[in-house]
Design an enzyme around this catalytic site. Structure first.
Site, PDB file in Angstrom:
ATOM      1  N   ILE A 124       0.827  -1.214   0.000  1.00 15.21           N
ATOM      2  CA  ILE A 124       0.000   0.000   0.000  1.00 15.21           C
ATOM      3  C   ILE A 124       0.858   1.259   0.000  1.00 15.21           C
ATOM      4  O   ILE A 124       0.389   2.320  -0.423  1.00 15.21           O
ATOM      5  CB  ILE A 124      -0.955  -0.029   1.224  1.00 15.21           C
ATOM      6  CG1 ILE A 124      -2.140   0.907   0.998  1.00 15.21           C
ATOM      7  CG2 ILE A 124      -0.222   0.334   2.511  1.00 15.21           C
ATOM      8  CD1 ILE A 124      -3.270   0.688   1.997  1.00 15.21           C
ATOM      9  N   ASN A 152      11.317  -9.019   7.016  1.00 12.39           N
ATOM     10  CA  ASN A 152      11.566  -8.458   8.338  1.00 12.39           C
ATOM     11  C   ASN A 152      10.920  -9.345   9.395  1.00 12.39           C
ATOM     12  O   ASN A 152       9.778  -9.761   9.242  1.00 12.39           O
ATOM     13  CB  ASN A 152      10.989  -7.039   8.421  1.00 12.39           C
ATOM     14  CG  ASN A 152      11.657  -6.092   7.443  1.00 12.39           C
ATOM     15  OD1 ASN A 152      12.860  -6.146   7.250  1.00 12.39           O
ATOM     16  ND2 ASN A 152      10.868  -5.231   6.810  1.00 12.39           N
ATOM     17  N   GLU A 162       6.436  -4.836  11.119  1.00 13.24           N
ATOM     18  CA  GLU A 162       5.226  -4.125  11.535  1.00 13.24           C
ATOM     19  C   GLU A 162       4.002  -5.034  11.564  1.00 13.24           C
ATOM     20  O   GLU A 162       3.140  -4.884  12.429  1.00 13.24           O
ATOM     21  CB  GLU A 162       4.962  -2.951  10.597  1.00 13.24           C
ATOM     22  CG  GLU A 162       6.016  -1.855  10.695  1.00 13.24           C
ATOM     23  CD  GLU A 162       5.806  -0.756   9.667  1.00 13.24           C
ATOM     24  OE1 GLU A 162       4.766  -0.766   8.981  1.00 13.24           O
ATOM     25  OE2 GLU A 162       6.699   0.087   9.557  1.00 13.24           O
ATOM     26  N   VAL A 163       3.910  -5.929  10.604  1.00 10.94           N
ATOM     27  CA  VAL A 163       2.735  -6.800  10.504  1.00 10.94           C
ATOM     28  C   VAL A 163       3.142  -8.223  10.882  1.00 10.94           C
ATOM     29  O   VAL A 163       3.996  -8.822  10.212  1.00 10.94           O
ATOM     30  CB  VAL A 163       2.151  -6.772   9.083  1.00 10.94           C
ATOM     31  CG1 VAL A 163       0.908  -7.659   9.000  1.00 10.94           C
ATOM     32  CG2 VAL A 163       1.803  -5.339   8.666  1.00 10.94           C
ATOM     33  N   HIS A 176       5.654 -12.109   5.631  1.00  4.49           N
ATOM     34  CA  HIS A 176       5.566 -11.525   4.295  1.00  4.49           C
ATOM     35  C   HIS A 176       6.972 -11.304   3.772  1.00  4.49           C
ATOM     36  O   HIS A 176       7.858 -10.873   4.508  1.00  4.49           O
ATOM     37  CB  HIS A 176       4.775 -10.218   4.296  1.00  4.49           C
ATOM     38  CG  HIS A 176       5.194  -9.240   5.342  1.00  4.49           C
ATOM     39  ND1 HIS A 176       4.868  -9.397   6.673  1.00  4.49           N
ATOM     40  CD2 HIS A 176       5.927  -8.101   5.267  1.00  4.49           C
ATOM     41  CE1 HIS A 176       5.358  -8.384   7.369  1.00  4.49           C
ATOM     42  NE2 HIS A 176       6.027  -7.590   6.542  1.00  4.49           N
ATOM     43  N   HIS A 206       8.924  -9.067   1.052  1.00  3.70           N
ATOM     44  CA  HIS A 206       8.840  -7.912   0.155  1.00  3.70           C
ATOM     45  C   HIS A 206       9.637  -8.246  -1.109  1.00  3.70           C
ATOM     46  O   HIS A 206      10.805  -8.636  -1.008  1.00  3.70           O
ATOM     47  CB  HIS A 206       9.486  -6.680   0.778  1.00  3.70           C
ATOM     48  CG  HIS A 206       8.872  -6.205   2.065  1.00  3.70           C
ATOM     49  ND1 HIS A 206       8.096  -5.075   2.150  1.00  3.70           N
ATOM     50  CD2 HIS A 206       8.938  -6.699   3.330  1.00  3.70           C
ATOM     51  CE1 HIS A 206       7.715  -4.888   3.412  1.00  3.70           C
ATOM     52  NE2 HIS A 206       8.220  -5.858   4.153  1.00  3.70           N
TER      53      HIS A 206
HETATM   54  P1  5GP Z   1       7.017  -4.861   7.567  1.00  5.60           P
HETATM   55  O1  5GP Z   1       7.563  -3.595   8.141  1.00  5.60           O
HETATM   56  O2  5GP Z   1       6.135  -5.581   8.546  1.00  5.60           O
HETATM   57  O3  5GP Z   1       8.062  -5.735   6.968  1.00  5.60           O
HETATM   58  O4  5GP Z   1       6.131  -4.432   6.333  1.00  5.60           O
HETATM   59  C1  5GP Z   1       4.751  -4.256   6.361  1.00  5.60           C
HETATM   60  C2  5GP Z   1       4.344  -3.723   5.019  1.00  5.60           C
HETATM   61  O5  5GP Z   1       2.938  -3.831   4.907  1.00  5.60           O
HETATM   62  C3  5GP Z   1       4.696  -2.233   4.815  1.00  5.60           C
HETATM   63  O6  5GP Z   1       5.533  -2.116   3.665  1.00  5.60           O
HETATM   64  C4  5GP Z   1       3.334  -1.563   4.620  1.00  5.60           C
HETATM   65  O7  5GP Z   1       3.348  -0.527   3.667  1.00  5.60           O
HETATM   66  C5  5GP Z   1       2.455  -2.726   4.189  1.00  5.60           C
HETATM   67  N1  5GP Z   1       1.055  -2.589   4.549  1.00  5.60           N
HETATM   68  C6  5GP Z   1       0.548  -2.228   5.750  1.00  5.60           C
HETATM   69  N2  5GP Z   1      -0.798  -2.223   5.731  1.00  5.60           N
HETATM   70  C7  5GP Z   1      -1.149  -2.604   4.476  1.00  5.60           C
HETATM   71  C8  5GP Z   1      -2.415  -2.783   3.838  1.00  5.60           C
HETATM   72  O8  5GP Z   1      -3.487  -2.606   4.411  1.00  5.60           O
HETATM   73  N3  5GP Z   1      -2.400  -3.179   2.526  1.00  5.60           N
HETATM   74  C9  5GP Z   1      -1.219  -3.389   1.864  1.00  5.60           C
HETATM   75  N4  5GP Z   1      -1.311  -3.773   0.587  1.00  5.60           N
HETATM   76  N5  5GP Z   1      -0.006  -3.237   2.438  1.00  5.60           N
HETATM   77  C10 5GP Z   1       0.017  -2.833   3.729  1.00  5.60           C
END
Ligand code: 5GP
Length: 126
Positions: A36, A97, A105-106, A110, A112
């Site tokens: 997003i 991550n 964060e999530v 996942h 990337h």
């Molecule tokens: P992390 O920091 O956990 O590796 O990455 C989480 C990723 O999820 C971030 O790049 C963020 O932009 C993406 N993200 C968070 N919320 C959403 C969402 O509702 N939809 C999509 N498509 N990506 C999201």
């Protein structure tokens, strides 16, 4: 290994169809969709459909079918984006991550897939 999976995380909601996504690939065990908030011209997230918190959780607990499907899905996304170096593409970076040091964060695994421009150093210097 004691991972508790939070089924209220944003990717769990995407998998349940509660939040929309821009799907790139949807297979038996894997979903890929555009980030997003893309950090490069190409930024796709690849997630397993199973309830795995991070990569080590997935690698230890997932079935072989899930692991093969997830791995092949990442390759299929690279192909879809046209970034495979072996096919004349510009290349890409995979990031997963995990936890606090990884600044995850999530809390749903996942990877990337990032490309579309030179991506610079792998890690920022402190
Ligand atoms: P992390 O920091 O956990 O590796 O990455 C989480 C990723 O999820 C971030 O790049 C963020 O932009 C993406 N993200 C968070 N919320 C959403 C969402 O509702 N939809 C999509 N498509 N990506 C999201």
């Amino acid at each position: 290994m004691a991972y508790a999976y939070d089924d209220q995380n944003i990717f769990a909601k995407i998998l349940r169809g509660e939040i929309p996504n821009k799907t790139v690939l949807d297979t038996e065990h894997t979903l890929a969709f555009h980030d997003i908030a893309p950090q490069a011209p190409e930024h796709v997230l690849v997630i397993p459909k199973g309830a795995y918190v991070n990569f080590d959780h997935f690698a230890q607990a997932a079935s072989e079918a899930e692991i093969v499907d997830f791995t092949r899905a990442i390759a299929a996304v690279c192909k879809e984006l046209g970034v495979e170096p072996g096919e004349g593409g510009m290349g890409y970076r995979l990031l997963a991550n995990s936890g606090e040091a990884g600044v995850q964060e999530v809390p749903h695994l996942h990877v990337h897939v990032v490309s579309g421009r030179p991506l610079g150093r792998m890690l920022q210097k402190q």
